[in-house]
Design a protein around this motif. Structure first.
Motif, mmCIF file in Angstrom:
data_model
loop_
_atom_site.group_PDB
_atom_site.id
_atom_site.type_symbol
_atom_site.label_atom_id
_atom_site.label_comp_id
_atom_site.label_asym_id
_atom_site.label_seq_id
_atom_site.Cartn_x
_atom_site.Cartn_y
_atom_site.Cartn_z
ATOM 1 N N ILE A 32 54.000 35.623 57.213
ATOM 2 C CA ILE A 32 54.858 36.391 57.117
ATOM 3 C C ILE A 32 54.892 37.337 55.416
ATOM 4 N N GLN A 33 54.088 36.543 54.479
ATOM 5 C CA GLN A 33 54.387 37.055 53.413
ATOM 6 C C GLN A 33 53.443 37.923 53.302
ATOM 7 N N THR A 34 51.821 37.674 53.959
ATOM 8 C CA THR A 34 50.608 37.937 54.024
ATOM 9 C C THR A 34 50.812 38.828 55.376
ATOM 10 N N LYS A 35 51.242 38.831 56.061
ATOM 11 C CA LYS A 35 51.469 40.217 56.733
ATOM 12 C C LYS A 35 52.094 41.588 56.748
ATOM 13 N N LEU A 36 53.132 41.180 55.744
ATOM 14 C CA LEU A 36 53.843 42.379 54.856
ATOM 15 C C LEU A 36 53.139 42.799 53.744
ATOM 16 N N ASN A 37 52.930 41.549 52.969
ATOM 17 C CA ASN A 37 52.071 42.326 51.858
ATOM 18 C C ASN A 37 50.534 43.640 52.408
ATOM 19 N N GLN A 38 50.022 43.533 53.185
ATOM 20 C CA GLN A 38 49.403 43.981 54.286
ATOM 21 C C GLN A 38 49.293 45.138 54.050
ATOM 22 N N LYS A 39 51.272 45.404 54.332
ATOM 23 C CA LYS A 39 50.842 47.073 55.254
ATOM 24 C C LYS A 39 51.402 47.660 53.899
ATOM 25 N N PHE A 40 52.143 47.173 52.754
ATOM 26 C CA PHE A 40 51.363 47.760 51.383
ATOM 27 C C PHE A 40 50.255 48.091 50.564
#
Length: 140
Positions: A32-40
């Motif tokens: 989840i951390q990786t996926k969210l950081n990919q959006k920013f």
């Protein structure tokens, strides 16, 4: 969960009876951390992930003699044993992983970890009797 306009923090405790599922839950958090950081455009989500303690059942199931001893103590005191797996308490888990199997034995508490948690004097006395009986039986 807490936060300000500049920053937010959330705290989770990941627990499971099953070690494999426990590890999967931790992996899900990092995914989840990786996926969210990919959006920013920058790393905004950070995880401080550490293991607090494990399920003592992994240790105790290798040698159930301590359970048999507690059961015998209860029977000799006319207390009906109710044996059911619990994930484990902090102290019992840590001591078990240090090499001394330490299962949870009732202390008479009700509504554990809740707003209305309580324990009666009679239950505490019975729990004390069980501990003393375990010590007596173990000394034989």
């Amino acid at each position: 969960m807490s936060g300000t306009p500049e920053e937010a923090q959330m705290t989770y405790i990941i627990r499971d009876h099953n070690r494999e599922k426990f590890e999967e839950r931790k992996e899900l958090m990092t995914t989840i951390q990786t996926k969210l950081n990919q959006k920013f455009d920058q790393e905004r989500v950070q995880i401080n992930l550490y293991d607090q303690y494990y399920n003592m059942g992994e240790i105790i199931e290798k040698d159930m003699s301590i359970i048999a001893l507690a059961k015998q103590a209860m029977i000799e005191l006319n207390i009906e044993p109710l044996i059911e797996p619990v994930r484990g308490g902090t102290d019992g888990s840590k001591i078990s992983y240090l090499g001394i199997p330490t299962p949870n034995i009732f202390a008479g508490g009700e509504n554990m970890h809740g707003r209305f948690e309580f324990v009666s004097l009679q239950s505490m006395e019975k729990a004390t009797d069980v501990i003393v009986k375990i010590a007596e039986l173990n000394a034989k």
